[in-house]
Design an enzyme around this catalytic site. Structure first.
Site, PDB file in Angstrom:
ATOM      1  N   ASN A 147     -22.544 -27.181 -17.892  1.00  0.00           N
ATOM      2  CA  ASN A 147     -21.826 -25.993 -18.353  1.00  0.00           C
ATOM      3  C   ASN A 147     -20.442 -25.836 -17.741  1.00  0.00           C
ATOM      4  O   ASN A 147     -19.611 -25.096 -18.275  1.00  0.00           O
ATOM      5  CB  ASN A 147     -22.649 -24.733 -18.070  1.00  0.00           C
TER       6      ASN A 147
ATOM      7  N   ASP B 299     -25.521 -18.768 -19.684  1.00  0.00           N
ATOM      8  CA  ASP B 299     -26.827 -19.409 -19.857  1.00  0.00           C
ATOM      9  C   ASP B 299     -27.149 -19.605 -21.337  1.00  0.00           C
ATOM     10  O   ASP B 299     -27.844 -20.547 -21.708  1.00  0.00           O
ATOM     11  CB  ASP B 299     -27.925 -18.561 -19.201  1.00  0.00           C
TER      12      ASP B 299
ATOM     13  N   LYS C 222     -20.883 -19.866  -8.634  1.00  0.00           N
ATOM     14  CA  LYS C 222     -20.228 -19.787  -9.937  1.00  0.00           C
ATOM     15  C   LYS C 222     -18.750 -19.451  -9.758  1.00  0.00           C
ATOM     16  O   LYS C 222     -17.877 -19.999 -10.451  1.00  0.00           O
ATOM     17  CB  LYS C 222     -20.914 -18.712 -10.783  1.00  0.00           C
TER      18      LYS C 222
ATOM     19  N   TYR D 178       0.860  -1.185   0.000  1.00  0.00           N
ATOM     20  CA  TYR D 178       0.000   0.000   0.000  1.00  0.00           C
ATOM     21  C   TYR D 178       0.898   1.238   0.000  1.00  0.00           C
ATOM     22  O   TYR D 178       1.887   1.282  -0.715  1.00  0.00           O
ATOM     23  CB  TYR D 178      -0.960  -0.074   1.196  1.00  0.00           C
TER      24      TYR D 178
ATOM     25  N   ASP E  65     -27.815 -15.631 -15.305  1.00  0.00           N
ATOM     26  CA  ASP E  65     -29.198 -15.639 -14.807  1.00  0.00           C
ATOM     27  C   ASP E  65     -29.923 -14.318 -15.051  1.00  0.00           C
ATOM     28  O   ASP E  65     -30.506 -13.716 -14.142  1.00  0.00           O
ATOM     29  CB  ASP E  65     -29.217 -15.997 -13.317  1.00  0.00           C
TER      30      ASP E  65
END
Length: 750
Positions: free
Chosen positions: A320, A160, A92, A37, A135
């Site tokens: 899938n 999909d 997913k 950082y 979806d």
């Protein structure tokens, strides 16, 4: 408890959800934090400001996918809203990470308006390397994907739509070959006209099916030109409107070669299946209940019915997860600007080809030990088949490069090896040996040549160019088994029961006549014991190496090669070595299989043999002779053996690697202990060759490391023999046989 109850408990278990953020760089010191950082982070920020491509070098962007949804069409649940869809999107992300090592942020947008949704996603382009839409209801999903693909310079993919298209397309490729039909002559009927059905129909056109041969039906019947003219179809379904009069699904299925169901369960009867053309192909993919069950479809006719569903409890699951992780992996690694049709077709073709290959034993075990062999009930690979990563992904990457979608060029062969290495350190290490073996293949005798695993291994060894396998056994049995396995190779077979092998008898008799063996007994051993036959084959130079042990206990398998081939001229002892691979470390453990209670001479020789083996894997050895004592902290006969062995090695001018002992295992493996407490030690880093004080310790030690330490084990590899011999373990898988054959070839080369 019900499945639903178990799922609720699974998700709310502390910490809630299924994903977390983890760091990839050290954060242990103040300097680490200054680099991560402020103030150090300013340097890469300024570099990216000058050149945005540097984001791929300085940040996680190149391995980060956004899984984005508004929850308007969650599978099986419908429009449940953005917040309720979050568990699905997290899931997913789990699949992306598990199957392709891709990191994911799931983003749920509470936006129903397609334009607002598109605008929000497009604004996140600096964050992600790719976008997976999920979806989203039809027809809005079509416009959203199209608009985002046009606006964004990173891959956008609506799974999909295209996932089902690609996986079922792979299944279709193979199904058509099995039934002997031509793609361009197929007549296909679709039940369903939503996102998945429309995308699948478009993809089938890419595979060569004429658009006019596709009939699509929705809840109101056949999509016809009359309905299009009446405004009943949208711009995405209208291209599939047929010229004939309106009809029902039953009418559309009559005479069809292929049925594709992406609608609801139970709408297809056996009579409708019987009305289809000869040897019909039925993809009933509605979930959880298919349009017709697997058994009903099979029972409807006497000819070949090829059936696929979306369920895991039936053959040919169109899942899938076989697609999106690997498509994105390839797209990200070449920094593709899109996922185009060429990349999708390449994925389907690679999946279809993989299904034709021999299935690894680990995959068969994962699915209940039922045979998995290319045919009507095995059209596409299983999701747990790890080969999908390094077979499909390179095909996608190559298609991206060939089609101009890639911004980064890769060497496909090197890339394939990099992908394989992602599956574990053992894959990376074995690739070194496999490549060496392929550079100069040798003849390897497989003693148990009638065994199914040996035949499958021989096929793979020959196909990959690793060696020239020689199967020992009865010719008719081997050929029949190869045919049953669907293996298309012409094996080299040495049949002890048929042929003139008197010179083998002579060789064995000469070797063992002073050990009580008669000529009659030598004849019987050559004709009836494949281990003796293979040992003599190597001994007389008809083969360069041998493998055995798959159907024998280790001692009985080892005895014939020890008697016939013996140890090398500069060796008095053989030893068994396991290579154990961890995430970032490799160690060689000896002796784990041969010498029961070795003295210092045996330990010293085993150390040298194991160091040579490590170098064949391109590992520079650092050897530790293990004990429960550290450099004299205990003094008895047991600890003196490794201590004296270390002294012998220090005094040996041929030893050109660091070695020390006796030492405890943690001393050998923990660098701080070795360098801080025992700064006088000869080792300049943690040991990677561990020599155990006796067989009991070695066998227990490697198994504890394997089971509790999560190591992958390759071996046992036999060292110290005059010619390469390796004894696999009973129950080993085909990949283990192939691995040891590769090691044997490299031994023979050297």
């Amino acid at each position: 408890m019900t499945l639903e109850d178990d799922a609720r408990d699974y998700h709310r278990r502390t910490p809630p959800g299924k994903v977390e953020i983890s760091t990839t760089k050290p954060t242990n010191t103040q300097r680490d934090l200054s680099l991560a950082y402020s103030p150090g982070v300013a340097a890469p920020c300024l570099d990216i400001a000058d050149d945005e491509e540097q984001a791929y070098n300085y940040t996680a962007k190149g391995n980060l996918v956004g899984v984005i949804s508004n929850g308007s069409a969650v599978l099986g649940l419908g429009d449940i809203g953005a917040q309720a869809s979050k568990p699905v999107m997290e899931g997913k992300g789990v699949l992306f990470k598990r199957f392709a090592d891709i990191d994911v942020f799931d983003v749920e947008l509470d936006l129903e308006d397609p334009d607002a949704f598109t605008e929000a996603v497009a604004a996140m382009e600096p964050t992600f390397g790719g976008i997976n839409l999920e979806d989203i209801k039809a027809p809005e999903c079509f416009a959203i994907e199209s608009d985002l693909s046009e606006q964004m310079d990173i891959p956008v993919f609506h799974d999909d739509q295209h996932g089902t298209a690609i996986i079922s397309g792979a299944a279709l490729r193979n199904a058509v070959d099995i039934v002997g039909k031509d793609v361009e002559n197929l007549h296909v009927t679709f039940a369903g006209a939503g996102a998945a059905a429309t995308a699948t129909a478009r993809f089938y056109v890419s595979l060569g099916i004429p658009r006019e041969n596709i009939t699509m039906c929705d809840i109101n019947g056949v999509l016809s030109e009359a309905r299009a003219e009446a405004g009943d179809l949208n711009e995405f379904t209208e291209p599939f409107a047929r010229g004939e009069a309106d009809g029902e699904l039953e009418d559309a299925m009559a005479g069809a070669d292929v049925f594709v169901g992406l609608s609801v369960g139970g709408i297809v009867s056996q009579e409708m299946v019987r009305s289809m053309a000869d040897d019909p192909i039925i993809f009933a993919m509605a979930n959880p209940d298919p349009e017709i069950t697997y058994q009903d479809a099979k029972d409807a006719r006497d000819d070949t019915v090829i059936m696929a569903t979306g369920r895991s409890d039936y053959p040919n699951q169109v899942n899938n997860v076989l697609g999106f992780p690997f498509i994105f992996r390839g797209a990200l690694d070449v920094r593709a600007t899109e996922i185009n049709e060429e990349m999708k077709v390449a994925a389907a073709d690679a999946l279809a080809e993989l299904a034709r290959q021999d299935v690894p034993d680990a995959v068969v075990k994962a699915y209940g030990d039922d045979p998995l062999q290319f045919g009507p009930d095995y059209l596409i690979p299983k999701p747990l088949d790890q080969r999908v990563l390094y077979e499909v992904t390179p095909a996608v990457a190559k298609a991206a490069m060939d089609s101009g979608a890639a911004r980064k060029e890769l060497d496909v062969d090197e890339y394939r090896e990099e992908l394989e290495a992602r599956l574990g350190k053992s894959r990376e290490m074995m690739r070194v040996v496999l490549n060496k073996a392929k550079s100069e293949p040798k003849r390897v005798a497989l003693a148990e040549g009638e065994d199914e695993k040996m035949i499958r291994a021989a096929n793979q060894i020959a196909e990959d160019g690793i060696a020239e396998p020689i199967l020992i056994g009865r010719t008719k049995r081997i050929l029949r088994k190869a045919e049953e396995l669907g293996l298309e190779f012409d094996p080299v077979i040495a049949n002890p029961y048929d042929g003139k092998w008197n010179h083998y008898v002579d060789h064995l008799y000469e070797r063992r006549q002073r050990k009580g063996l008669t000529r009659t007994e030598a004849t019987e051993l050559i004709r009836q014991d494949s281990n003796y036959f293979a040992s003599v084959m190597v001994g007389v130079g008809d083969a360069d190496a041998m493998l055995t042990g798959l159907t024998h206990h280790y001692p009985s398998a080892l005895r014939p090669p020890l008697q016939v081939i013996g140890t090398a001229e500069d060796a008095n002892y053989a030893a068994g070595v396991y290579m154990l691979t961890f995430k970032n470390r490799v160690v060689f453990c000896a002796d784990a299989t041969v010498n029961l209670d070795p003295d210092e001479d045996v330990l010293a020789e085993v150390t040298k043999h194991t160091a040579e083996l490590a170098r064949s894997f391109n590992v520079e050895p650092r050897a530790a002779l293990l004990s429960y004592s550290d450099f004299g902290s205990v003094d008895n006969e047991g600890v003196r053996k490794p201590r004296d062995a270390a002294k012998l090695l220090h005094d040996d001018p041929e030893v050109d690697f660091p070695v020390d002992g006796e030492m405890q295992a943690d001393t050998a493996l923990v660098e701080d202990m070795l360098s801080d407490t025992y700064e006088f030690a000869e080792l300049d880093g943690p040991a990677n060759v561990l020599v155990f004080p006796n067989l009991e310790a070695g066998n227990i030690g490697y198994k504890l490391l394997q089971r509790l330490g999560g190591a992958e084990a390759i071996g046992p590899m036999l060292v110290g023999m005059d010619k390469p011999v390796h004894v696999v373990q009973r129950g080993d898988e085909v990949k283990d046989i192939v691995n040891l054959a590769s090691v044997a070839v490299v031994d023979a080369q050297e």
